[in-house]
Design an enzyme around this catalytic site. Structure first.
Site, PDB file in Angstrom:
ATOM      1  N   TRP A  27     -10.727  -2.777   8.422  1.00 39.06           N
ATOM      2  CA  TRP A  27      -9.754  -2.406   7.386  1.00 39.06           C
ATOM      3  C   TRP A  27     -10.343  -1.392   6.416  1.00 39.06           C
ATOM      4  O   TRP A  27      -9.661  -0.485   5.942  1.00 39.06           O
ATOM      5  CB  TRP A  27      -9.296  -3.650   6.615  1.00 39.06           C
ATOM      6  CG  TRP A  27      -8.290  -3.371   5.547  1.00 39.06           C
ATOM      7  CD1 TRP A  27      -6.928  -3.327   5.679  1.00 39.06           C
ATOM      8  CD2 TRP A  27      -8.542  -3.058   4.165  1.00 39.06           C
ATOM      9  NE1 TRP A  27      -6.328  -3.019   4.481  1.00 39.06           N
ATOM     10  CE2 TRP A  27      -7.299  -2.846   3.536  1.00 39.06           C
ATOM     11  CE3 TRP A  27      -9.704  -2.938   3.413  1.00 39.06           C
ATOM     12  CZ2 TRP A  27      -7.193  -2.535   2.184  1.00 39.06           C
ATOM     13  CZ3 TRP A  27      -9.601  -2.618   2.066  1.00 39.06           C
ATOM     14  CH2 TRP A  27      -8.353  -2.427   1.463  1.00 39.06           C
ATOM     15  N   HIS A  28     -11.639  -1.528   6.128  1.00 34.93           N
ATOM     16  CA  HIS A  28     -12.248  -0.672   5.119  1.00 34.93           C
ATOM     17  C   HIS A  28     -12.483   0.751   5.589  1.00 34.93           C
ATOM     18  O   HIS A  28     -12.655   1.651   4.759  1.00 34.93           O
ATOM     19  CB  HIS A  28     -13.563  -1.288   4.625  1.00 34.93           C
ATOM     20  CG  HIS A  28     -13.368  -2.362   3.606  1.00 34.93           C
ATOM     21  ND1 HIS A  28     -13.137  -3.666   3.942  1.00 34.93           N
ATOM     22  CD2 HIS A  28     -13.345  -2.309   2.246  1.00 34.93           C
ATOM     23  CE1 HIS A  28     -12.982  -4.382   2.837  1.00 34.93           C
ATOM     24  NE2 HIS A  28     -13.106  -3.586   1.800  1.00 34.93           N
ATOM     25  N   GLY A  29     -12.496   0.995   6.875  1.00 33.64           N
ATOM     26  CA  GLY A  29     -12.667   2.389   7.292  1.00 33.64           C
ATOM     27  C   GLY A  29     -13.016   2.543   8.756  1.00 33.64           C
ATOM     28  O   GLY A  29     -13.440   1.600   9.422  1.00 33.64           O
TER      29      GLY A  29
END
Length: 467
Positions: free
Chosen positions: A322-324
């Site tokens: 989700w973060h990247g």
């Protein structure tokens, strides 16, 4: 448009407040439509093309919400799969497609060629909110909105649009049409915004300079042991005040317009173990994965320990992703999977006594080092320097230079990590007239200094702006 800019602070926000609270038109429909239009304009300021994607997401999820509400007993399963495929597919194309193709090309003789796709601002946040809308209707946690403008207001509301917190539909479903704005909420919202603004401008932006200097040096050579830890501590404080400051501003802005958003941070660096840290850090994301992924998979109430471990693996793999779109984020998520699984299965963290907080900070700081590295090679190199592997000595002139420049911000940042009200108890009572005077004077001073720094400075990064 960022909250920490002059155009937002002195033009956009005052204008929106003046029109929203004008004395002639006060109806809920007017205020909702105006707030939606202002939010679309806020997003379009930075994303004049990709604002169309957000509008498409609003329309599609509004339609899916109506269908789920109508056919809940007959076709809920296929409709929920459709909602998940659309929203997550939408996120995949714009955030992960380039990363996926680049990794596939590594094994191919004839690489797949696709155009570079720019990442729309805040796509992870508003996509999770859109999916929450459909899921909460199915779970009967909120009614389906018949008017697409109301769905648009929930998804696109500018205080939380580009950087959260991730607002669950169930928490604001009733406030979309029935909220009651009042002076007390507005007053508390302003104060919350001012202190969040101060965190971002005075602490996060200043600490970012020290963090960037160390992380840039690791790409050119090695750091001394002391400089490596200085850079990691600077970044760990920067990301806390960067994101918690923005969350405070978002929560404060929401209160100004009658919305009550979930708290997103609760002094995470005082945690006794990593499990507690994730109950205090980015609470809206942790609770989203808990309620929409972990619990539906069975959570900890499964027949075998193996299934429990699998559920934790899925959640933390997805948290990293989700973060990247980078292997560093995946490694970061899997690191937490390993640590949290060990804590839950063995309880070793409870045997550390007074060293439990030190252990927690070391794990978290190492995690942020991986998180902030541009690739796995540099991440492992920097982590090695933290533990004396490949570093250029114990301390060097660069370390003392950075320490001299940033020690004030480091000291202020460390002090701001402590819940002084809980520590001092009655000795820090702000309810009386004297306490209130100090509190308001402090808020004014923080705001005044922040404005000076904002106008004077040009360095204004925002880490979660890209998520």
């Amino acid at each position: 448009m960022l909250f920490s800019t002059t155009i937002f602070l002195f033009v956009f926000l005052p204008l929106v407040l003046l029109i929203y609270y004008n004395p002639w038109i006060r109806g809920r429909r007017f205020r909702n439509v105006f707030l939606l239009l202002a939010s679309i304009g806020f997003y379009a300021w930075g994303e004049p093309v990709y604002v169309l994607l957000m509008l498409l997401s609003i329309v599609v999820n509004w339609g899916l919400g109506l269908l789920v509400d109508r056919y809940r007993d007959r076709a809920a399963g296929p409709l929920l799969v459709l909602a998940a495929c659309y929203n997550l597919g939408f996120l995949f194309v714009f955030k992960y497609l380039n990363f996926t193709v680049n990794n596939i090309n590594y094994f191919l003789r004839q690489p797949i060629v696709i155009p570079d796709i720019a990442l729309p601002i805040g796509i992870s946040f508003y996509t999770f909110q859109a999916l929450s809308y459909v899921l909460d209707i199915y779970r009967k946690k909120g009614e389906a909105q018949k008017n697409p403008l109301d769905v648009g207001l929930y998804i696109a509301l500018f205080p939380q649009l580009i950087a959260g917190p991730i607002v669950r539909y169930e928490t604001v479903a009733g406030e979309i049409r029935d909220r009651k704005e009042n002076l007390q909420d507005f007053y508390e919202g302003v104060l919350r915004f001012l202190f969040g603004f101060g965190k971002k401008i005075l602490l996060a932006n200043s600490l970012a300079l020290g963090a960037d200097a160390c992380f840039e040096r690791i790409s050119q050579g090695s750091l001394s042991f002391a400089a490596a830890w200085l850079g990691t501590v600077c970044y760990s404080l920067q990301i806390l005040f960067d994101f918690s400051g923005y969350s405070d501003m978002a929560i404060g802005l929401g209160r100004m317009f009658g919305f009550h958003f979930q708290e997103n941070f609760n002094y995470p660096y005082i945690s006794k173990n990593v499990t507690e840290f994730w109950r205090r850090w980015h609470i809206s994301l942790s609770s989203w994965f808990r309620d929409y992924v972990y619990i539906p998979l069975g959570g900890s109430r499964v027949k075998t320990r193996r299934h429990h471990v699998f559920n934790l693996f899925v959640v933390w793999l997805l948290t990293g992703i989700w973060h990247g779109a980078n292997w560093t984020f995946i490694l970061w998520g899997l690191m937490y999977f390993v640590v949290l699984t060990a804590e839950k299965m063995t309880g070793f963290d409870k045997k550390l006594g007074v060293f439990s907080r030190v252990y927690t900070l070391v794990v978290v700081f190492v995690g942020w080092t991986i998180f902030n590295s541009s690739n796995l090679t540099l991440a492992l190199k920097y982590v090695g320097n933290l533990f004396g592997i490949g570093c250029s000595g114990l301390a060097d002139a660069q370390f003392f230079l950075y320490l001299k420049e940033y020690w004030v911000y480091l000291a202020a940042g460390i002090a701001a990590c402590i819940p002084w009200k809980d520590v001092l108890g009655k000795r820090m009572d702000l309810t009386g007239k004297g306490g209130q005077l100090v509190y308001h004077a402090g808020a004014f001073l923080v705001f005044a200094l922040s404005v000076v720094y904002m106008v004077k400075g040009t360095y204004n990064p925002f880490i979660y702006f890209h998520f």
